[in-house]
Design an enzyme around this catalytic site. Structure first.
Site, PDB file in Angstrom:
ATOM      1  N   HIS A 249       6.382  67.825 -13.428  1.00 44.09           N
ATOM      2  CA  HIS A 249       6.371  68.941 -12.471  1.00 44.09           C
ATOM      3  C   HIS A 249       5.623  70.138 -13.069  1.00 44.09           C
ATOM      4  O   HIS A 249       5.450  70.222 -14.280  1.00 44.09           O
ATOM      5  CB  HIS A 249       7.796  69.385 -12.116  1.00 44.09           C
TER       6      HIS A 249
ATOM      7  N   LYS B 140       8.952  75.089 -12.975  1.00 48.32           N
ATOM      8  CA  LYS B 140      10.216  74.434 -12.600  1.00 48.32           C
ATOM      9  C   LYS B 140      11.281  74.697 -13.670  1.00 48.32           C
ATOM     10  O   LYS B 140      11.011  74.584 -14.863  1.00 48.32           O
ATOM     11  CB  LYS B 140      10.010  72.926 -12.420  1.00 48.32           C
TER      12      LYS B 140
END
Ligand code: NAD
Length: 263
Positions: free
Chosen positions: A149, A153
């Site tokens: 990600h 995040k």
């Protein structure tokens, strides 16, 4: 009649995607937007005729359903507030603690609530494929999950990676918490049979990538999903919002929304 939707966190990556994806849809209409007290967009129009405010209770009363992609703390606060108005909910925030899960469970006693760590059609299909593969292969094939990600995040492993790992455990017929391995560092020894490892990569602007890997002897199966736009999650959340209004109180997931029988 379109479902009147309150968007929580309209300044966020997912909040913005939900508002963008709602434009042009007939089954949902953005009716309110509530952000945190120090958000820069307060007072500004975030959707046609809708300004961002901090008026959570008033927004919940005015709407049929709220969509929540925020932070675990904000998600707990909203679920507690929504009990009073019995507002339906679509919750996508990940990394929730026990007390936040309890607040969602309490809301689900009085209102219908869809909770999903991933609202994409592809990932929800992948969960079924992974469970089937794990059941067929058994724990002789070492199962691992890798997720990647963007660098902003906060929680790790991703909620989706945990769902995939739990689907593998379900396919093996074991309790995930007894076989999970989220980090390896140092002299960890040989990999125990049946262990399910989850590895995390963070960098750049990656929207979300997940791979379930099954290592046999001299062969390997990989089942992957790559999201390249947040709009797929937003579209899934809006579909869930239109679906959940008018349902009996209870906790639902994306497989219920998509009509896949799994209970
Ligand atoms: P982000 O940081 O870009 O946005 C978070 C938003 O929450 C911000 O607008 C912030 O102002 C708002 N917020 C914080 N506290 C608030 C409060 N008390 N009241 C109202 N709003 C508040 O984060 P993001 O990338 O949009 O992700 C948000 C969450 O959604 C994360 O947990 C992420 O993992 C999750 N997510 C889930 C899915 C899914 O399909 N389920 C997909 C993508 C992201």
């Amino acid at each position: 009649m379109s479902a009147q939707v309150l968007v929580l966190g309209p300044s966020g990556r997912m909040g913005r995607a939900v508002i963008e994806a709602a434009a042009g849809r007939k089954d949902v209409s953005i009716a309110a937007a509530v952000d945190r007290k120090d958000a820069e967009n307060l007072g500004a129009l975030v959707a046609p005729g809708v300004a961002a405010t901090t008026e959570l209770a008033a927004g919940l009363v005015a709407c049929d359903v709220y969509i929540d992609f925020t932070t675990p703390v904000a998600t707990g606060v909203a679920a507690n507030a929504a009990r009073a108005s019995k507002c339906a909910a679509v919750i996508g925030t990940t990394g929730l603690s026990g007390s936040e899960e309890a607040a969602i469970a309490a809301l689900a006693e009085v209102a219908p609530v869809v909770v999903a760590a991933n609202f994409s059609l592809g990932v929800n299909l992948l969960l079924g494929l992974v469970q089937q593969a794990a059941r067929a292969l058994g724990d002789e094939w070492d199962a691992e999950v890798i997720e990647t990600h963007h660098h902003a995040k906060r929680d790790a492993p991703s909620g989706t990676a945990l769902m995939i790992a739990r689907a593998i455990a379900a396919g093996h017929g074991v309790d995930y918490d007894t076989v999970k391995r989220h980090t390896r560092d140092g002299d960890v020894g040989p990999r125990p049979r049946g262990e399910i490892g989850v590895s995390t990569i963070r960098g750049g602007d990656v929207v979300g990538e997940h791979t379930a890997m099954f290592f046999g002897s001299a062969e390997r199966i990989e089942i992957s999903h790559r999201a390249t736009s947040r709009l797929i999650f937003a579209a899934g959340a809006l579909r869930a919002a239109a679906w959940v209004v008018g349902k009996p109180p209870g906790r639902y997931d994306m497989l219920d929304v998509l009509g896949f029988s799994h209970r």
